[in-house]
Design a protein around this motif. Structure first.
Motif, PDB file in Angstrom:
ATOM      1  N   ARG A   3     -95.932 105.250   6.500  1.00 46.77           N
ATOM      2  CA  ARG A   3     -96.373 104.464   5.300  1.00 46.77           C
ATOM      3  C   ARG A   3     -94.433 104.136   4.917  1.00 46.77           C
ATOM      4  NH1 ARG A   3    -100.391 104.614   1.686  1.00 46.77           N
ATOM      5  NH2 ARG A   3    -101.047 106.891   2.556  1.00 46.77           N
ATOM      6  N   GLU A   4     -94.083 103.317   5.831  1.00 46.05           N
ATOM      7  CA  GLU A   4     -92.654 103.211   5.873  1.00 46.05           C
ATOM      8  C   GLU A   4     -91.996 101.967   5.506  1.00 46.05           C
ATOM      9  OE1 GLU A   4     -94.523 102.504   8.338  1.00 46.05           O
ATOM     10  OE2 GLU A   4     -93.564 102.176  10.265  1.00 46.05           O
ATOM     11  N   HIS A   5     -92.864 100.910   5.234  1.00 46.99           N
ATOM     12  CA  HIS A   5     -92.404  99.670   5.227  1.00 46.99           C
ATOM     13  C   HIS A   5     -91.150  99.419   4.154  1.00 46.99           C
ATOM     14  CE1 HIS A   5     -97.131  98.543   5.349  1.00 46.99           C
ATOM     15  NE2 HIS A   5     -96.558  98.779   6.532  1.00 46.99           N
ATOM     16  N   GLY A   6     -91.449 100.209   3.094  1.00 47.11           N
ATOM     17  CA  GLY A   6     -90.397 100.197   2.030  1.00 47.11           C
ATOM     18  C   GLY A   6     -88.897 100.920   2.598  1.00 47.11           C
ATOM     19  N   HIS A   7     -89.147 101.980   3.214  1.00 45.64           N
ATOM     20  CA  HIS A   7     -88.044 102.653   3.859  1.00 45.64           C
ATOM     21  C   HIS A   7     -87.219 101.591   4.899  1.00 45.64           C
ATOM     22  CE1 HIS A   7     -90.872 105.644   2.755  1.00 45.64           C
ATOM     23  NE2 HIS A   7     -90.119 106.386   2.180  1.00 45.64           N
ATOM     24  N   ALA A   8     -87.968 101.038   5.759  1.00 41.60           N
ATOM     25  CA  ALA A   8     -87.470 100.199   6.634  1.00 41.60           C
ATOM     26  C   ALA A   8     -86.654  99.046   5.954  1.00 41.60           C
ATOM     27  CB  ALA A   8     -88.374  99.525   7.548  1.00 41.60           C
ATOM     28  N   LEU A   9     -87.198  98.357   4.916  1.00 37.16           N
ATOM     29  CA  LEU A   9     -86.817  97.240   4.112  1.00 37.16           C
ATOM     30  C   LEU A   9     -85.333  97.878   3.471  1.00 37.16           C
ATOM     31  CD1 LEU A   9     -87.324  94.302   3.560  1.00 37.16           C
ATOM     32  CD2 LEU A   9     -88.131  95.118   1.469  1.00 37.16           C
ATOM     33  N   VAL A  10     -85.438  99.044   2.818  1.00 37.94           N
ATOM     34  CA  VAL A  10     -84.270  99.170   2.077  1.00 37.94           C
ATOM     35  C   VAL A  10     -83.206  99.777   3.056  1.00 37.94           C
ATOM     36  CG1 VAL A  10     -83.339 100.994   0.486  1.00 37.94           C
ATOM     37  CG2 VAL A  10     -85.584  99.892   0.124  1.00 37.94           C
ATOM     38  N   ARG A  11     -83.471 100.191   4.090  1.00 33.64           N
ATOM     39  CA  ARG A  11     -82.448 100.724   5.148  1.00 33.64           C
ATOM     40  C   ARG A  11     -81.701  99.488   5.649  1.00 33.64           C
ATOM     41  NH1 ARG A  11     -79.038 104.525   5.853  1.00 33.64           N
ATOM     42  NH2 ARG A  11     -78.400 104.734   8.165  1.00 33.64           N
ATOM     43  N   GLY A  12     -82.432  98.123   5.663  1.00 29.41           N
ATOM     44  CA  GLY A  12     -81.826  97.112   6.115  1.00 29.41           C
ATOM     45  C   GLY A  12     -82.421  96.426   7.221  1.00 29.41           C
ATOM     46  N   VAL A  13     -83.614  96.675   7.419  1.00 33.68           N
ATOM     47  CA  VAL A  13     -84.405  96.031   8.385  1.00 33.68           C
ATOM     48  C   VAL A  13     -84.748  94.580   7.879  1.00 33.68           C
ATOM     49  CG1 VAL A  13     -86.264  95.992  10.196  1.00 33.68           C
ATOM     50  CG2 VAL A  13     -85.107  98.148   9.587  1.00 33.68           C
ATOM     51  N   SER A  14     -84.390  93.433   8.336  1.00 32.82           N
ATOM     52  CA  SER A  14     -84.991  92.460   7.593  1.00 32.82           C
ATOM     53  C   SER A  14     -86.353  92.182   7.343  1.00 32.82           C
ATOM     54  CB  SER A  14     -84.098  91.117   8.700  1.00 32.82           C
ATOM     55  OG  SER A  14     -85.354  90.863   9.651  1.00 32.82           O
ATOM     56  N   MET A  15     -86.618  91.415   6.158  1.00 32.73           N
ATOM     57  CA  MET A  15     -88.043  91.290   6.051  1.00 32.73           C
ATOM     58  C   MET A  15     -88.880  90.559   7.144  1.00 32.73           C
ATOM     59  SD  MET A  15     -89.957  90.223   2.321  1.00 32.73           S
ATOM     60  CE  MET A  15     -88.901  91.181   1.219  1.00 32.73           C
ATOM     61  N   ASN A  16     -88.072  89.752   7.737  1.00 31.70           N
ATOM     62  CA  ASN A  16     -88.479  88.532   8.654  1.00 31.70           C
ATOM     63  C   ASN A  16     -89.028  89.500   9.750  1.00 31.70           C
ATOM     64  OD1 ASN A  16     -87.793  86.337   7.162  1.00 31.70           O
ATOM     65  ND2 ASN A  16     -86.257  85.862   8.560  1.00 31.70           N
ATOM     66  N   ALA A  17     -88.399  90.641  10.387  1.00 34.77           N
ATOM     67  CA  ALA A  17     -88.435  91.406  11.503  1.00 34.77           C
ATOM     68  C   ALA A  17     -89.609  92.244  10.906  1.00 34.77           C
ATOM     69  CB  ALA A  17     -87.270  92.092  11.590  1.00 34.77           C
ATOM     70  N   ILE A  18     -89.547  92.579   9.965  1.00 36.74           N
ATOM     71  CA  ILE A  18     -90.774  93.644   9.239  1.00 36.74           C
ATOM     72  C   ILE A  18     -92.249  92.714   9.376  1.00 36.74           C
ATOM     73  CG2 ILE A  18     -91.750  94.890   7.642  1.00 36.74           C
ATOM     74  CD1 ILE A  18     -88.937  95.700   6.919  1.00 36.74           C
ATOM     75  N   MET A  19     -92.255  91.467   8.989  1.00 39.45           N
ATOM     76  CA  MET A  19     -93.324  90.801   8.371  1.00 39.45           C
ATOM     77  C   MET A  19     -93.769  90.318  10.039  1.00 39.45           C
ATOM     78  SD  MET A  19     -95.476  89.899   6.288  1.00 39.45           S
ATOM     79  CE  MET A  19     -94.458  89.804   4.665  1.00 39.45           C
ATOM     80  N   ALA A  20     -92.929  89.921  10.752  1.00 41.52           N
ATOM     81  CA  ALA A  20     -93.295  89.515  12.292  1.00 41.52           C
ATOM     82  C   ALA A  20     -94.007  90.634  12.934  1.00 41.52           C
ATOM     83  CB  ALA A  20     -92.123  88.976  13.160  1.00 41.52           C
ATOM     84  N   GLU A  21     -93.376  92.202  12.652  1.00 42.72           N
ATOM     85  CA  GLU A  21     -93.849  93.166  13.232  1.00 42.72           C
ATOM     86  C   GLU A  21     -95.385  93.372  12.742  1.00 42.72           C
ATOM     87  OE1 GLU A  21     -92.483  94.767  15.953  1.00 42.72           O
ATOM     88  OE2 GLU A  21     -94.370  95.871  16.028  1.00 42.72           O
ATOM     89  N   MET A  22     -95.612  93.241  11.720  1.00 43.77           N
ATOM     90  CA  MET A  22     -97.128  93.239  11.116  1.00 43.77           C
ATOM     91  C   MET A  22     -98.073  92.256  11.809  1.00 43.77           C
ATOM     92  SD  MET A  22     -96.776  95.227   8.127  1.00 43.77           S
ATOM     93  CE  MET A  22     -95.579  95.771   6.825  1.00 43.77           C
ATOM     94  N   PHE A  23     -97.338  91.033  11.972  1.00 40.24           N
ATOM     95  CA  PHE A  23     -98.204  89.985  13.013  1.00 40.24           C
ATOM     96  C   PHE A  23     -98.562  90.176  14.173  1.00 40.24           C
ATOM     97  CE2 PHE A  23     -98.648  85.960  10.130  1.00 40.24           C
ATOM     98  CZ  PHE A  23     -98.215  86.781   8.830  1.00 40.24           C
ATOM     99  N   GLY A  24     -97.711  91.180  14.688  1.00 37.92           N
ATOM    100  CA  GLY A  24     -97.786  91.556  16.206  1.00 37.92           C
ATOM    101  C   GLY A  24     -96.889  90.770  17.034  1.00 37.92           C
ATOM    102  N   LYS A  25     -95.966  89.909  16.407  1.00 36.87           N
ATOM    103  CA  LYS A  25     -94.940  88.872  17.238  1.00 36.87           C
ATOM    104  C   LYS A  25     -93.956  89.798  18.049  1.00 36.87           C
ATOM    105  CE  LYS A  25     -97.647  85.242  15.893  1.00 36.87           C
ATOM    106  NZ  LYS A  25     -96.919  84.210  14.975  1.00 36.87           N
ATOM    107  N   ALA A  26     -93.230  89.157  19.181  1.00 34.40           N
ATOM    108  CA  ALA A  26     -92.206  89.472  19.686  1.00 34.40           C
ATOM    109  C   ALA A  26     -91.083  89.450  18.947  1.00 34.40           C
ATOM    110  CB  ALA A  26     -92.222  89.109  21.042  1.00 34.40           C
ATOM    111  N   ALA A  27     -90.902  88.795  17.780  1.00 33.66           N
ATOM    112  CA  ALA A  27     -89.785  88.683  17.006  1.00 33.66           C
ATOM    113  C   ALA A  27     -89.893  90.010  15.875  1.00 33.66           C
ATOM    114  CB  ALA A  27     -89.828  87.518  16.312  1.00 33.66           C
ATOM    115  N   GLY A  28     -90.632  90.529  15.968  1.00 39.73           N
ATOM    116  CA  GLY A  28     -90.891  91.815  15.076  1.00 39.73           C
ATOM    117  C   GLY A  28     -89.815  92.948  15.346  1.00 39.73           C
TER     118      GLY A  28
END
Lengths: 323, 338
Positions: free
Chosen positions: B80-105
């Motif tokens: 349940r770590e979306h928030g932790h990743a985002l606040v830590r500085g992982v870009s929202m683009n990279a998080i969203m692309a990961e959720m979509f299953g894209k290589a840009a994730g």
């Protein structure tokens, strides 16, 4: 130089600890006790408690800590006392160590070495006699080694530590007292199988603690005029099938010797590879000698009957050849 | 052996931060909330598949705690770590692309919602085995200690993990070896559908942790000020080389455990009662009352968060699928031919 398998393991670790400050040894009784199999005797005094780290009885915890330490830039050697206890750490090995690189999209490699003893033969009964190498060899993301000779006991650790990914090393408990000659060159690869005895009539494929039994069987067969080739897998994952196929192509017959239980065994995998890719090289059906399908019993005669033994291997070969 | 101290959290009072910092934390909570609301929507559209565990309601925990940490610190989180990743500085683009299953994730599409990783921000992932991250955190801290690095390893986990052997083994190792681990328990009262009192004989989590001679602190996980001030004290303790610290953040998830959960195990009234303590509206109301935030400023922050979310969705949509030929990549580390 003549030395024991135990001493070869000890020298390999000593060399690694001396050569690279990132290397440290962690596990139950590796320090004060000197190692359950005395493979780290004297290390605590020489390298100190930070690098020769006695752990509590927490296999899941300290194997997981080994993974974290590897991620953090160290090169841990984690000793799990026996494969039986490694089941308590299976989650960390399978769910984390093996999968981390892939599920992080290649960002985090885990340069971890886990060593453990394996195998039966000392009347230790059902909970201390497992041969579960085949389970580990099932898992993508880890390499699985089974040193069966003095040279491999001495040589396999360095390339395992140099490997950027997790490597699990199985040391058969019956081999620690094995003695043999060690040459000047202690380097070896962790990629190939090895032909331990050349022959033309049949290929005997084995690994780990079953190698001495298989070589003894080959000697006996030679006395009966049957010239057996013995291939030591050495590396259980990934399998060096090229060496297997080359040998089978030459002898046209194969018997697999595996201390694991027959059902779902590593022997089954080896036979399937040969059947898939070298079927038309064969002149006879494949055969195997595995442990009987029973938890390993305590009573000596029963334990002996449950395990692969040289006479069983000889009988299997004779049956195959009709001699 | 004496019982280790239960350290008292700082007293409540006016928000002890300047306007810029307060707005930053509010903005981060909004970014998590708006991103996850969009994720739930995208799940309905089948753009996001697999398991999706939303953090909605718990945002103050990640935001308050992570802003108490430094870039050199290590973060280990849960599924349940979306928030932790985002606040830590992982870009929202990279998080969203990961959720979509894209290589840009952020995990090249191989991990999904539960396995966000980012080497650049020392984010050692989402872990989908409850308690699985705790031994890992111990090892990261051991590596730092042996190499003389002055970092904190912050390990987030839920109260459900405290029933696992991994929790006890990790606490013992960290305490025994005096390692710099900040154990952050996000106690949201339900391990999937099993309430704390139905699964733990000892429901005082700090009492469990203190049995390993680790100092502990409880904080209101619905209040970002309380979380941050507690986490600062806890992180400072760890950073000073005083050994591990256990911080319990008492919180509540407003949504179901995952998208498959019909929520049969808890009353709607209980959820509604916790929602009155929601971290976003309580904090923004407090800032407004103290003259640190205007309604216009709040709306601007919210609009900015929504724009970031829309940009992330557009990025993820447009990102190419990884070719099937790459399937076997990243099982082993490629090595230069010798």
């Amino acid at each position: 130089m003549r030395m024991s398998y135990r001493e070869a393991i000890r020298q390999a670790m000593h060399e690694a600890l001396t050569a690279d400050p990132r290397v440290f040894l962690m596990g139950e009784d590796v320090g004060k006790y000197g190692g359950t199999y005395a493979c780290s005797k004297g290390f605590l005094e020489e390298f100190g408690p930070e690098r020769i780290r006695d752990t509590p009885l927490s296999e899941l915890g300290f194997v997981g800590a080994g993974i974290g330490a590897a991620l953090g830039g160290l090169r841990p050697i984690v000793e799990v006392m026996t494969v039986n206890f490694s089941l308590l750490a299976l989650d960390q090995i399978v769910n984390t160590a093996a999968a981390l690189r892939h599920m992080s999209g290649g960002q985090f490699s885990v340069p971890l070495v886990v060593r453990m003893s394996t195998g039966a033969g000392r009347q230790l009964a059902a909970q201390h006699s497992h041969s579960l190498e085949g389970w580990y060899a099932h898992i993508p993301g880890i390499k699985v080694l089974a040193p069966a000779t003095i040279a491999d006991a001495r040589g396999m650790l360095a390339p395992a530590l140099a490997d950027p990914d997790p490597v699990v090393i199985f040391e058969h408990a019956q081999l620690y007292n094995l003695e043999g000659e060690l040459g000047e060159n202690v380097q070896c690869d962790i990629a190939s199988a090895a032909v331990r005895r050349e022959g033309a009539a049949v290929t005997l494929i084995t690994y780990g603690g079953s190698l001495p039994k298989t070589l003894a069987a080959a000697d006996e067969l030679a006395g009966a005029g049957i010239d057996a080739e013995v291939v030591d897998l050495r590396v259980l994952r990934p399998l060096d099938t090229a060496t297997l196929f080359a040998s089978v192509k030459k002898t046209r017959r194969a018997v697999v010797v595996d201390e694991g239980w027959k059902s779902g065994s590593l022997a089954a995998e080896v036979m399937a590879r040969i059947a898939e890719e070298a079927f038309f090289e064969l002149d006879a059906p494949l055969k195997r000698v595995c442990s009987e399908e029973v938890p390993i019993p305590y009573a000596r005669h029963m334990e002996e009957a449950a395990l692969p033994q040289a006479p069983k291997i000889v009988a299997a070969v004779r049956e195959l050849l009709g001699k | 052996m004496s019982v280790p101290p239960m350290i008292q959290p700082p007293p409540a009072g006016p928000v002890p931060w300047d306007k810029t910092f307060a707005k930053k934390l509010l903005a981060d909570m909004l970014r998590i909330r708006r991103m996850e609301e969009k994720c739930a929507e995208l799940y309905g559209e089948q753009k996001i598949r697999g398991f999706l565990h939303l953090y909605i309601g718990e945002e103050a925990c990640a935001v308050g705690a992570l802003h108490a940490l430094a870039p050199d610190d290590n973060i280990v989180a849960t599924y349940r770590e979306h928030g932790h990743a985002l606040v830590r500085g992982v870009s929202m683009n990279a998080i969203m692309a990961e959720m979509f299953g894209k290589a840009a994730g952020c995990s090249r599409g191989r991990g999904g919602s539960m396995h966000l990783f980012d080497a650049a921000t020392r984010f050692y992932g989402g872990n989908a085995i409850v308690g699985g991250g705790l031994p890992l955190a111990v090892g990261l801290a051991l590596a730092d200690k042996l190499q003389g690095r002055q970092a904190v390893t912050a390990c987030f986990f839920g109260e459900g993990a405290m029933a696992e052997g991994a929790f006890h083994e990790a606490m013992n190792l960290a305490a025994l070896w005096h390692l710099p681990v900040l154990f952050c328990c996000e106690n949201n009262l339900y391990a999937m559908g099993t309430a704390l009192a139905r699964s733990e004989a000892q429901t005082d989590l700090c009492a469990k942790a203190s049995s390993y001679s680790v100092p502990t602190m409880k904080a209101d996980g619905m209040d970002v000020v309380a979380v941050h001030e507690a986490a600062r004290i806890a992180a400072q303790h760890v950073r000073e080389g005083l050994g591990p610290f256990f911080l319990e953040l008492q919180t509540f998830r407003f949504r179901a455990h995952s998208m498959f959960d019909p929520e049969l195990y808890r009353d709607k009234a209980e959820v509604e009662a916790w929602k009155t303590r929601g971290p976003l509206h309580t904090f923004s109301a407090r800032l407004k009352a103290e003259g640190k935030l205007t309604e216009e400023e709040f709306l601007a922050l919210d609009a900015k968060a929504n724009a970031e979310v829309q940009a992330a969705v557009d990025f993820a949509e447009a990102a190419p699928w990884e070719p099937i030929e790459d399937l076997l990549n990243d099982v082993h580390t490629p090595r230069a031919a010798s």
